[in-house]
Design an enzyme around this catalytic site. Structure first.
Site, PDB file in Angstrom:
ATOM      1  N   HIS A  91      -9.809  36.010 -20.077  1.00 32.97           N
ATOM      2  CA  HIS A  91     -10.594  36.863 -20.984  1.00 32.97           C
ATOM      3  C   HIS A  91      -9.845  38.182 -21.235  1.00 32.97           C
ATOM      4  O   HIS A  91      -9.802  38.682 -22.355  1.00 32.97           O
ATOM      5  CB  HIS A  91     -11.952  37.218 -20.363  1.00 32.97           C
ATOM      6  N   LYS A 109     -26.586  27.912 -19.825  1.00 25.51           N
ATOM      7  CA  LYS A 109     -25.945  28.322 -18.568  1.00 25.51           C
ATOM      8  C   LYS A 109     -26.889  29.107 -17.665  1.00 25.51           C
ATOM      9  O   LYS A 109     -27.668  29.929 -18.141  1.00 25.51           O
ATOM     10  CB  LYS A 109     -24.724  29.192 -18.867  1.00 25.51           C
ATOM     11  N   SER A 121     -14.444  30.105 -16.141  1.00 22.47           N
ATOM     12  CA  SER A 121     -15.201  30.767 -15.065  1.00 22.47           C
ATOM     13  C   SER A 121     -15.728  29.757 -14.049  1.00 22.47           C
ATOM     14  O   SER A 121     -15.783  30.040 -12.848  1.00 22.47           O
ATOM     15  CB  SER A 121     -16.354  31.573 -15.657  1.00 22.47           C
ATOM     16  N   ARG A 152      -8.437  28.168 -26.272  1.00 20.20           N
ATOM     17  CA  ARG A 152      -7.445  27.832 -25.255  1.00 20.20           C
ATOM     18  C   ARG A 152      -6.759  26.511 -25.535  1.00 20.20           C
ATOM     19  O   ARG A 152      -5.573  26.343 -25.324  1.00 20.20           O
ATOM     20  CB  ARG A 152      -8.113  27.777 -23.870  1.00 20.20           C
TER      21      ARG A 152
HETATM   22  N1  COA Z   1      -9.667  32.576 -20.567  1.00 16.93           N
HETATM   23  C1  COA Z   1     -10.291  31.914 -19.618  1.00 16.93           C
HETATM   24  N2  COA Z   1     -11.492  31.342 -19.778  1.00 16.93           N
HETATM   25  C2  COA Z   1     -12.065  31.462 -20.975  1.00 16.93           C
HETATM   26  C3  COA Z   1     -11.459  32.158 -22.028  1.00 16.93           C
HETATM   27  C4  COA Z   1     -10.201  32.732 -21.791  1.00 16.93           C
HETATM   28  N3  COA Z   1      -9.540  33.397 -22.715  1.00 16.93           N
HETATM   29  N4  COA Z   1     -12.273  32.100 -23.099  1.00 16.93           N
HETATM   30  C5  COA Z   1     -13.341  31.393 -22.719  1.00 16.93           C
HETATM   31  N5  COA Z   1     -13.222  31.014 -21.440  1.00 16.93           N
HETATM   32  C6  COA Z   1     -14.135  30.192 -20.662  1.00 16.93           C
HETATM   33  C7  COA Z   1     -15.249  30.978 -20.075  1.00 16.93           C
HETATM   34  O1  COA Z   1     -14.937  31.427 -18.788  1.00 16.93           O
HETATM   35  C8  COA Z   1     -16.358  29.962 -20.055  1.00 16.93           C
HETATM   36  O2  COA Z   1     -16.241  29.166 -18.910  1.00 16.93           O
HETATM   37  P1  COA Z   1     -17.492  28.403 -18.286  1.00 16.93           P
HETATM   38  O3  COA Z   1     -18.011  27.473 -19.339  1.00 16.93           O
HETATM   39  O4  COA Z   1     -16.897  27.711 -17.133  1.00 16.93           O
HETATM   40  O5  COA Z   1     -18.504  29.469 -17.924  1.00 16.93           O
HETATM   41  C9  COA Z   1     -16.065  29.094 -21.286  1.00 16.93           C
HETATM   42  O6  COA Z   1     -14.713  29.267 -21.539  1.00 16.93           O
HETATM   43  C10 COA Z   1     -16.746  29.507 -22.553  1.00 16.93           C
HETATM   44  O7  COA Z   1     -17.558  30.521 -22.310  1.00 16.93           O
HETATM   45  P2  COA Z   1     -17.657  31.942 -22.966  1.00 16.93           P
HETATM   46  O8  COA Z   1     -16.438  32.346 -23.719  1.00 16.93           O
HETATM   47  O9  COA Z   1     -18.167  32.874 -21.929  1.00 16.93           O
HETATM   48  O10 COA Z   1     -18.669  31.645 -24.028  1.00 16.93           O
HETATM   49  P3  COA Z   1     -20.037  30.960 -23.890  1.00 16.93           P
HETATM   50  O11 COA Z   1     -19.850  29.620 -24.506  1.00 16.93           O
HETATM   51  O12 COA Z   1     -20.664  31.018 -22.573  1.00 16.93           O
HETATM   52  O13 COA Z   1     -20.812  31.958 -24.811  1.00 16.93           O
HETATM   53  C11 COA Z   1     -22.200  32.714 -26.502  1.00 16.93           C
HETATM   54  C12 COA Z   1     -21.458  31.543 -25.903  1.00 16.93           C
HETATM   55  C13 COA Z   1     -22.926  33.529 -25.434  1.00 16.93           C
HETATM   56  C14 COA Z   1     -21.214  33.609 -27.242  1.00 16.93           C
HETATM   57  C15 COA Z   1     -23.187  32.053 -27.481  1.00 16.93           C
HETATM   58  O14 COA Z   1     -24.046  31.198 -26.758  1.00 16.93           O
HETATM   59  C16 COA Z   1     -23.997  33.076 -28.247  1.00 16.93           C
HETATM   60  O15 COA Z   1     -23.528  33.585 -29.244  1.00 16.93           O
HETATM   61  N6  COA Z   1     -25.226  33.365 -27.776  1.00 16.93           N
HETATM   62  C17 COA Z   1     -26.093  34.334 -28.424  1.00 16.93           C
HETATM   63  C18 COA Z   1     -27.181  33.606 -29.217  1.00 16.93           C
HETATM   64  C19 COA Z   1     -26.674  33.162 -30.547  1.00 16.93           C
HETATM   65  O16 COA Z   1     -26.339  33.947 -31.416  1.00 16.93           O
HETATM   66  N7  COA Z   1     -26.631  31.837 -30.703  1.00 16.93           N
HETATM   67  C20 COA Z   1     -26.142  31.230 -31.907  1.00 16.93           C
HETATM   68  C21 COA Z   1     -24.662  31.022 -31.815  1.00 16.93           C
HETATM   69  S1  COA Z   1     -24.106  30.043 -33.154  1.00 16.93           S
END
Ligand code: COA
Length: 163
Positions: free
Chosen positions: A20, A44, A131, A93
């Site tokens: 990140h 989650k 994560s 990624r």
């Molecule tokens: N390096 C390492 N890991 C990375 C990374 C990077 N550069 N980028 C993403 N990841 C990993 C994260 O650690 C995470 O791992 P996990 O699944 O093991 O926890 C995974 O990739 C993706 O997670 P993250 O980037 O944290 O995004 P998310 O999918 O959890 O988040 C939200 C999604 C919160 C942005 C989305 O649900 C959201 O927008 N919610 C708000 C409500 C909304 O507007 N919904 C409509 C959306 S269309």
């Protein structure tokens, strides 16, 4: 009129990893301000509380003077609009990220066409990192120092010691 280029960088950040931070480092050179946004992913159940995740992000972003952290519950595009952000920054990624990311980007575009999703690629050494994998390794006593900050290592150790 505010001409600053502002981006939000949303995620669950449970916990923030060096992958990140790689994206943030790249983004911090492209935008006047980046708001790391702890948002809610309905599917989650985080290990760390919002306060713990904010503390870990605060610590990790100390080197950057144009990066802040906020929490938000609700639609991401609403938060972006409230903050005058024109961009949602996301990391890509591997090909496996593409389907989920394109669905979110297109839905967000449908909801607010003036907020653009921008994908950046982290350094290849972080392409397999997430994560969940960090939590798994830490839970069973593995060394995660290469993947997260010192504070996150400490927090992971104390979290799993108490379980
Ligand atoms: N390096 C390492 N890991 C990375 C990374 C990077 N550069 N980028 C993403 N990841 C990993 C994260 O650690 C995470 O791992 P996990 O699944 O093991 O926890 C995974 O990739 C993706 O997670 P993250 O980037 O944290 O995004 P998310 O999918 O959890 O988040 C939200 C999604 C919160 C942005 C989305 O649900 C959201 O927008 N919610 C708000 C409500 C909304 O507007 N919904 C409509 C959306 S269309």
């Amino acid at each position: 009129m505010n001409n600053k280029k502002i981006a939000i960088y949303p995620g669950t950040f449970d916990p923030i990893t060096l992958g990140h931070l790689d994206i943030l480092e790249r983004g911090s050179k492209l935008f006047d301000k980046i708001i790391v946004t702890i948002a809610v992913n309905q599917s989650k159940v985080p290990l760390f509380s919002i306060e713990e995740r904010i503390e870990m992000i605060h610590d990790a972003i100390t080197p950057y003077n144009n990066v802040t952290v906020e929490k938000f519950e609700g639609l991401l595009v609403d938060f972006a609009t409230q903050q005058n952000a024109c961009v949602i920054l996301r990391g890509l990624r591997a090909i496996s990220d593409f389907e989920y990311e394109s669905q979110m980007a297109l839905m967000n575009q449908h909801l607010a066409d003036d907020v653009t999703t921008l994908f950046l690629m982290p350094n290849e050494k972080y392409t397999y990192l997430n994560s969940t994998i960090v939590k798994d390794v830490a839970k069973f006593g593995g060394n995660v120092e290469k993947f997260v900050t010192k504070l996150v290592v400490k927090k992971l150790i104390s979290k799993f010691k108490g379980m």
